[in-house]
Design a protein around this motif. Structure first.
Motif, PDB file in Angstrom:
ATOM      1  N   PHE A  61     -20.890  19.570 -17.132  1.00 52.14           N
ATOM      2  CA  PHE A  61     -21.887  20.640 -17.175  1.00 52.14           C
ATOM      3  C   PHE A  61     -23.323  20.132 -17.048  1.00 52.14           C
ATOM      4  O   PHE A  61     -24.252  20.933 -16.979  1.00 52.14           O
ATOM      5  N   VAL A  62     -23.505  18.822 -17.030  1.00 54.01           N
ATOM      6  CA  VAL A  62     -24.861  18.280 -16.881  1.00 54.01           C
ATOM      7  C   VAL A  62     -24.957  17.247 -15.756  1.00 54.01           C
ATOM      8  O   VAL A  62     -26.054  16.833 -15.397  1.00 54.01           O
ATOM      9  N   MET A  63     -23.835  16.843 -15.198  1.00 53.58           N
ATOM     10  CA  MET A  63     -23.883  15.797 -14.174  1.00 53.58           C
ATOM     11  C   MET A  63     -23.113  16.210 -12.926  1.00 53.58           C
ATOM     12  O   MET A  63     -23.342  17.289 -12.395  1.00 53.58           O
ATOM     13  N   GLU A  64     -22.169  15.424 -12.509  1.00 52.93           N
ATOM     14  CA  GLU A  64     -21.555  15.516 -11.182  1.00 52.93           C
ATOM     15  C   GLU A  64     -21.070  16.916 -10.786  1.00 52.93           C
ATOM     16  O   GLU A  64     -21.398  17.413  -9.707  1.00 52.93           O
ATOM     17  N   GLU A  65     -20.268  17.551 -11.619  1.00 49.02           N
ATOM     18  CA  GLU A  65     -19.676  18.840 -11.238  1.00 49.02           C
ATOM     19  C   GLU A  65     -20.735  19.933 -11.113  1.00 49.02           C
ATOM     20  O   GLU A  65     -20.704  20.722 -10.167  1.00 49.02           O
ATOM     21  N   VAL A  66     -21.662  19.978 -12.047  1.00 46.54           N
ATOM     22  CA  VAL A  66     -22.705  20.996 -11.947  1.00 46.54           C
ATOM     23  C   VAL A  66     -23.576  20.752 -10.720  1.00 46.54           C
ATOM     24  O   VAL A  66     -24.060  21.699 -10.084  1.00 46.54           O
ATOM     25  N   ALA A  67     -23.754  19.496 -10.335  1.00 45.87           N
ATOM     26  CA  ALA A  67     -24.563  19.190  -9.161  1.00 45.87           C
ATOM     27  C   ALA A  67     -23.908  19.711  -7.888  1.00 45.87           C
ATOM     28  O   ALA A  67     -24.547  20.388  -7.069  1.00 45.87           O
ATOM     29  N   PHE A  68     -22.618  19.396  -7.715  1.00 48.89           N
ATOM     30  CA  PHE A  68     -21.967  19.710  -6.439  1.00 48.89           C
ATOM     31  C   PHE A  68     -21.402  21.120  -6.366  1.00 48.89           C
ATOM     32  O   PHE A  68     -21.196  21.628  -5.263  1.00 48.89           O
ATOM     33  N   ARG A  69     -21.132  21.761  -7.471  1.00 42.85           N
ATOM     34  CA  ARG A  69     -20.668  23.134  -7.434  1.00 42.85           C
ATOM     35  C   ARG A  69     -21.764  24.093  -7.917  1.00 42.85           C
ATOM     36  O   ARG A  69     -22.183  24.980  -7.189  1.00 42.85           O
ATOM     37  N   GLY A  70     -22.248  23.916  -9.130  1.00 42.37           N
ATOM     38  CA  GLY A  70     -23.190  24.863  -9.695  1.00 42.37           C
ATOM     39  C   GLY A  70     -24.528  24.931  -8.981  1.00 42.37           C
ATOM     40  O   GLY A  70     -25.163  25.990  -8.934  1.00 42.37           O
ATOM     41  N   VAL A  71     -24.975  23.795  -8.429  1.00 35.91           N
ATOM     42  CA  VAL A  71     -26.271  23.757  -7.742  1.00 35.91           C
ATOM     43  C   VAL A  71     -26.086  23.786  -6.227  1.00 35.91           C
ATOM     44  O   VAL A  71     -26.533  24.710  -5.543  1.00 35.91           O
ATOM     45  N   LEU A  72     -25.417  22.774  -5.674  1.00 38.37           N
ATOM     46  CA  LEU A  72     -25.380  22.624  -4.216  1.00 38.37           C
ATOM     47  C   LEU A  72     -24.475  23.641  -3.532  1.00 38.37           C
ATOM     48  O   LEU A  72     -24.855  24.220  -2.508  1.00 38.37           O
ATOM     49  N   ASP A  73     -23.266  23.841  -4.062  1.00 39.08           N
ATOM     50  CA  ASP A  73     -22.394  24.826  -3.411  1.00 39.08           C
ATOM     51  C   ASP A  73     -22.999  26.220  -3.497  1.00 39.08           C
ATOM     52  O   ASP A  73     -22.933  27.000  -2.541  1.00 39.08           O
ATOM     53  N   ALA A  74     -23.601  26.532  -4.647  1.00 40.90           N
ATOM     54  CA  ALA A  74     -24.241  27.842  -4.796  1.00 40.90           C
ATOM     55  C   ALA A  74     -25.405  28.000  -3.819  1.00 40.90           C
ATOM     56  O   ALA A  74     -25.698  29.115  -3.370  1.00 40.90           O
ATOM     57  N   HIS A  75     -26.058  26.891  -3.485  1.00 42.81           N
ATOM     58  CA  HIS A  75     -27.185  26.946  -2.554  1.00 42.81           C
ATOM     59  C   HIS A  75     -26.710  27.048  -1.112  1.00 42.81           C
ATOM     60  O   HIS A  75     -27.241  27.836  -0.324  1.00 42.81           O
ATOM     61  N   VAL A  76     -25.691  26.273  -0.774  1.00 46.11           N
ATOM     62  CA  VAL A  76     -25.231  26.189   0.618  1.00 46.11           C
ATOM     63  C   VAL A  76     -24.481  27.445   1.036  1.00 46.11           C
ATOM     64  O   VAL A  76     -24.657  27.946   2.147  1.00 46.11           O
ATOM     65  N   HIS A  77     -23.618  27.964   0.159  1.00 43.66           N
ATOM     66  CA  HIS A  77     -22.764  29.094   0.534  1.00 43.66           C
ATOM     67  C   HIS A  77     -23.229  30.385  -0.123  1.00 43.66           C
ATOM     68  O   HIS A  77     -23.335  30.463  -1.347  1.00 43.66           O
TER      69      HIS A  77
END
Length: 264
Positions: free
Chosen positions: A171-187
């Protein structure tokens, strides 16, 4: 902004993260920790979305009710225990890793209090796809290296402890980065070919690991990492997109990593 433009921003973000990992010669703990300020800046300055929306899509503010506070205390127990064990002999990156996990435990409680039936369905599908494939891959890799694979009681208890540490970390590192932040931004929901954006982002997730692997593995990693991480990452992205709750993909991600650590 078009999806191509948003994807370019994601590529630049990941490239900057990787470059700093190489230039600063960071160990895995330091590399993960570097993502926290990078994600904060990206979420606030580029996405211009509330931080809580990284954990629950559409959330506009952070708030915990009394059951949420009690859940947070439960999820804080193991990270606090590990922090006290590591504080004396651990390096500062290791200490800060567990400190970050304390904040992640609060995020777990926040997401758990907003876990809907859609989130439950997305978790079930993610477990049946990424969970099975990821754990199966870890098992095959362990057997190929001739490690004993018997899941003894000691290993299972160790794996449970690892899961309870890794879930808040997600919830503060890898998974939140690639799903919560980047995937939410890209898609975005109106974008065509959602599978393609999930595939490309998952491949970049694989390459993102290169700065923290031994130099002799980089050549293999350039080819193998995007393939293996796409197999796992695509279901993780779809889980986030379907349920809108980071807890579902975070549970599966933490489960795979805990299973790997228990095997080794």
């Amino acid at each position: 902004m078009t999806q191509a433009g948003r994807f370019l921003q994601a590529i630049l973000f990941i490239s900057a993260w990787m470059a700093m990992g190489w230039l600063l010669h960071l160990d895995p703990y330091g590399y993960l920790l570097l993502g926290i300020p990078l994600c904060l800046v990206f979420q606030v300055c580029v996405r211009r979305q509330p931080l809580s929306s990284c954990w629950v899509r559409g959330s506009t503010r952070f708030r915990l009710d009394l059951p949420g506070v009690l859940l947070a205390l439960v999820f804080l127990a193991v990270p606090i225990w590990e922090l006290t064990r590591e504080w004396k002999g651990g390096s500062w990156p290791v200490r800060l890793y567990f400190v970050a996990g304390l904040f992640g435990a609060v995020g777990v409680a926040f997401a758990a209090r907003r876990f809907t039936m859609a989130s439950v369905r997305s978790l079930a599908i993610c477990l049946a796809t990424a969970g099975v494939l990821g754990c199966g891959w870890m098992l095959l890799a362990t057997m190929a290296q001739h490690h004993p694979v018997a899941l003894t009681q000691k290993r299972m208890l160790f794996g449970l402890g690892q899961f309870l540490v890794l879930l808040p970390v997600c919830f503060v590192m890898e998974e939140v980065a690639f799903r919560g932040v980047l995937d939410a931004h890209v898609h975005h929901s109106q974008d065509a070919r959602p599978w393609l954006s999930a595939l490309l982002l998952s491949a970049m997730w694989g390459w993102w690991h290169l700065p923290i692997v031994p130099a002799q593995m980089i050549g293999v990693g350039l080819i193998a990492f995007p393939i293996t991480h796409a197999v796992i990452g695509i279901p993780l992205s779809y889980s986030w997109r379907r349920g809108g709750n980071l807890l579902a993909p975070a549970i599966v991600h933490a489960l795979i990593d805990a299973f790997r650590n228990a095997l080794y």
